[in-house]
Design a protein around this motif. Sequence first.
Motif, PDB file in Angstrom:
ATOM      1  N   TRP A 146      -4.465  72.980  52.963  1.00  0.00           N
ATOM      2  CA  TRP A 146      -3.883  74.301  53.203  1.00  0.00           C
ATOM      3  C   TRP A 146      -2.446  74.362  52.708  1.00  0.00           C
ATOM      4  CZ3 TRP A 146      -6.576  78.378  53.750  1.00  0.00           C
ATOM      5  CH2 TRP A 146      -7.806  78.353  54.435  1.00  0.00           C
TER       6      TRP A 146
ATOM      7  N   PHE B 231      -5.793  85.100  49.866  1.00  0.00           N
ATOM      8  CA  PHE B 231      -6.049  85.673  51.195  1.00  0.00           C
ATOM      9  C   PHE B 231      -4.883  86.522  51.681  1.00  0.00           C
ATOM     10  CE2 PHE B 231      -4.756  81.196  51.356  1.00  0.00           C
ATOM     11  CZ  PHE B 231      -3.527  81.279  51.997  1.00  0.00           C
TER      12      PHE B 231
ATOM     13  N   GLY C 220      -8.381  86.326  59.041  1.00  0.00           N
ATOM     14  CA  GLY C 220      -8.134  85.158  58.215  1.00  0.00           C
ATOM     15  C   GLY C 220      -7.805  83.913  59.006  1.00  0.00           C
ATOM     16  N   SER C 221      -8.071  83.926  60.306  1.00  0.00           N
ATOM     17  CA  SER C 221      -7.785  82.750  61.121  1.00  0.00           C
ATOM     18  C   SER C 221      -9.075  82.079  61.600  1.00  0.00           C
ATOM     19  CB  SER C 221      -6.900  83.125  62.307  1.00  0.00           C
ATOM     20  OG  SER C 221      -6.489  81.979  63.016  1.00  0.00           O
TER      21      SER C 221
ATOM     22  N   ALA D  41     -10.956  80.789  58.869  1.00  0.00           N
ATOM     23  CA  ALA D  41     -10.317  79.738  58.082  1.00  0.00           C
ATOM     24  C   ALA D  41     -10.408  78.367  58.744  1.00  0.00           C
ATOM     25  CB  ALA D  41      -8.845  80.076  57.844  1.00  0.00           C
TER      26      ALA D  41
ATOM     27  N   PRO E  57     -13.520  77.858  52.666  1.00  0.00           N
ATOM     28  CA  PRO E  57     -13.231  79.086  53.402  1.00  0.00           C
ATOM     29  C   PRO E  57     -13.051  80.287  52.472  1.00  0.00           C
ATOM     30  CG  PRO E  57     -11.235  77.742  53.230  1.00  0.00           C
ATOM     31  CD  PRO E  57     -12.340  76.968  52.573  1.00  0.00           C
ATOM     32  N   PRO E  58     -13.098  81.515  53.008  1.00  0.00           N
ATOM     33  CA  PRO E  58     -13.358  81.819  54.417  1.00  0.00           C
ATOM     34  C   PRO E  58     -14.784  81.440  54.787  1.00  0.00           C
ATOM     35  CG  PRO E  58     -13.497  83.823  53.124  1.00  0.00           C
ATOM     36  CD  PRO E  58     -12.998  82.751  52.194  1.00  0.00           C
TER      37      PRO E  58
END
Length: 247
Positions: free
Chosen positions: A28, A39, A152-153, A156, A194-195
């Motif tokens: 990340w 994103f 997006g959490s 992810a 991801p996502p």
Amino acid sequence: MDSFTDVPRIKESSDIGQQDRVVTEEEWLQKWKMRKIGFHKEQGHPILRKYLDVLLNGRSGLRIFFPLCGKAVEMKWLADMGHYVVGVELSECALKEFFTEHNLSYSEETIPGISGAKVFKSTSGNISLYCCSIYDLSSTIAGRFDGIWDRGSLVAINPCDREHYANLMLSLMERSCCYLLVTVLYDSNKHKGPPFYVPDSEIKSLFGKVCEIKCLEKVDDFSDQQKAWGLDYFLEVTYMLTLKSAP
């Protein structure tokens, strides 16, 4: 297609192929370093604007949490409305860019009890962004929240961590908290994430025991990016979660 009724009915895919998928913290951080941040939405996300009234529910001066916040422009937007914004993000680069791009002065402090972690606070006092693993955060450190914007959490984090993540989110919710959650649906056999693909059944499994779950909409968000991933459909699903009343 831009409404719940316009979206074709698609049978839930299986995410078995993604269950063992692990994206490391270093990966990340590399995405930010290499600017692979597709994103990030420069203009913010239209779903938050559309459902802002649902999130706020007529309240003012709220504490609003942005998990895995990156440099989301909505944080400045909500702070300008008089709300107190708290975010958490691994990338120090992302957090510094947020303050720089919005011409905000800030201070930098260490966080007692979390080795190597920092918190960046706007001089105005209404934005606090924690630079650490989200799993190092707790209500003792960050307090509880009246609202959560999760885009997006959940999609992810590694699938194997979802239960841990859900329990953390629940522990950060005030009794009257409105949790606005965006997930994605696609053929998980064609993209490893991801996502990550998160079906409705997973939301019910993670949150259904303690939360009322309302699906607000399903939106066809298929674009050239998803086509390049080898997909032929891609849906964004928006939920509102609220804690059930005590018996």
